[in-house]
Design a protein around this motif. Sequence first.
Motif, PDB file in Angstrom:
ATOM      1  N   LEU A  11       0.872  -1.084   0.080  1.00 49.33           N
ATOM      2  CA  LEU A  11       0.034   0.012   0.128  1.00 49.33           C
ATOM      3  C   LEU A  11       0.632   1.207  -0.101  1.00 49.33           C
ATOM      4  O   LEU A  11       0.540   2.201  -0.902  1.00 49.33           O
ATOM      5  CB  LEU A  11      -1.141   0.045   1.109  1.00 49.33           C
ATOM      6  N   GLU A  12       1.925   1.269   0.771  1.00 49.09           N
ATOM      7  CA  GLU A  12       2.718   2.226   0.661  1.00 49.09           C
ATOM      8  C   GLU A  12       3.451   2.607  -0.509  1.00 49.09           C
ATOM      9  O   GLU A  12       3.685   3.910  -0.941  1.00 49.09           O
ATOM     10  CB  GLU A  12       3.801   2.419   1.824  1.00 49.09           C
ATOM     11  N   SER A  14       2.176   2.049  -3.458  1.00 49.21           N
ATOM     12  CA  SER A  14       1.042   2.471  -4.291  1.00 49.21           C
ATOM     13  C   SER A  14       0.908   3.859  -4.464  1.00 49.21           C
ATOM     14  O   SER A  14       0.151   4.272  -3.615  1.00 49.21           O
ATOM     15  CB  SER A  14      -0.081   1.551  -4.196  1.00 49.21           C
ATOM     16  N   GLY A  17      -2.788   4.393  -4.279  1.00 52.67           N
ATOM     17  CA  GLY A  17      -3.738   3.909  -3.216  1.00 52.67           C
ATOM     18  C   GLY A  17      -4.222   2.550  -3.835  1.00 52.67           C
ATOM     19  O   GLY A  17      -5.200   2.059  -3.249  1.00 52.67           O
ATOM     20  N   ILE A  52      -8.997  -0.450  -3.172  1.00 50.07           N
ATOM     21  CA  ILE A  52      -8.476   0.963  -3.158  1.00 50.07           C
ATOM     22  C   ILE A  52      -8.320   1.145  -1.787  1.00 50.07           C
ATOM     23  O   ILE A  52      -9.359   0.796  -1.029  1.00 50.07           O
ATOM     24  CB  ILE A  52      -9.098   2.090  -3.876  1.00 50.07           C
ATOM     25  N   ARG A  53      -7.335   1.968  -1.288  1.00 46.78           N
ATOM     26  CA  ARG A  53      -7.424   2.461   0.175  1.00 46.78           C
ATOM     27  C   ARG A  53      -8.628   3.206   0.434  1.00 46.78           C
ATOM     28  O   ARG A  53      -8.804   4.263  -0.405  1.00 46.78           O
ATOM     29  CB  ARG A  53      -5.859   3.318   0.308  1.00 46.78           C
ATOM     30  N   ILE A  56      -7.933   7.406   0.438  1.00 48.41           N
ATOM     31  CA  ILE A  56      -7.576   7.960  -0.979  1.00 48.41           C
ATOM     32  C   ILE A  56      -8.805   8.506  -1.295  1.00 48.41           C
ATOM     33  O   ILE A  56      -9.635   7.902  -1.798  1.00 48.41           O
ATOM     34  CB  ILE A  56      -6.952   6.794  -1.898  1.00 48.41           C
TER      35      ILE A  56
END
Length: 197
Positions: A11-12, A14, A17, A52-53, A56
Amino acid sequence: MGTEITIKTLLENSPDGIITARQITESGMHRSILQKLVKDGELYRYGRGLYIRSDIWEDDIHLLQCRYGRGIYSHDTALYLLGYSDRTPAKYTMTFPKGYNAPSLKQENIIVKRVVPDNYTLGIIEIKSPCGNPIKIYNLERTLCDIVRGSGSDIQIVNGAMKRYAASKEKDIHKLMKYAGQLRVKPKILRYMEVLL
């Protein structure tokens, strides 16, 4: 603990996100971890295999292209993204190669165009979406050829774009005519240019 670190790293790393089911599998984790993250509110499912986070800002233009990687933004949508139309498209227009068929396309809020494979790659460029993510669209010359071809584009949008192009210092008439020849719209493009130049 290893799984949490791997997910956090993915995740970091990307910038947009987005995390895919494929990335999870390639990292050696079970895909069920994605359902857990959705349940915990850390991710939400955008489409098949695409997550998706939750923190975001959602970039629809970028996400649609992630979901349909063969789709290239074209016609009125490309004009808008290139700054040659101030009319925000009610539906995004994407061009796909003939023969490409994703059943879920019918459920999306997009206008689907299909072209022969020889013309599919003509004029593809990469720009940033309004949210700053990379997207593929057709360049201005290709887009002008597309909007005069067939029906579907508002005549006011076409006329406005042609006038702006003719007045632009960045215009490339040679490229426009080459594309017009390949896309079989040379007589229409010539009529516009004869009046405007």
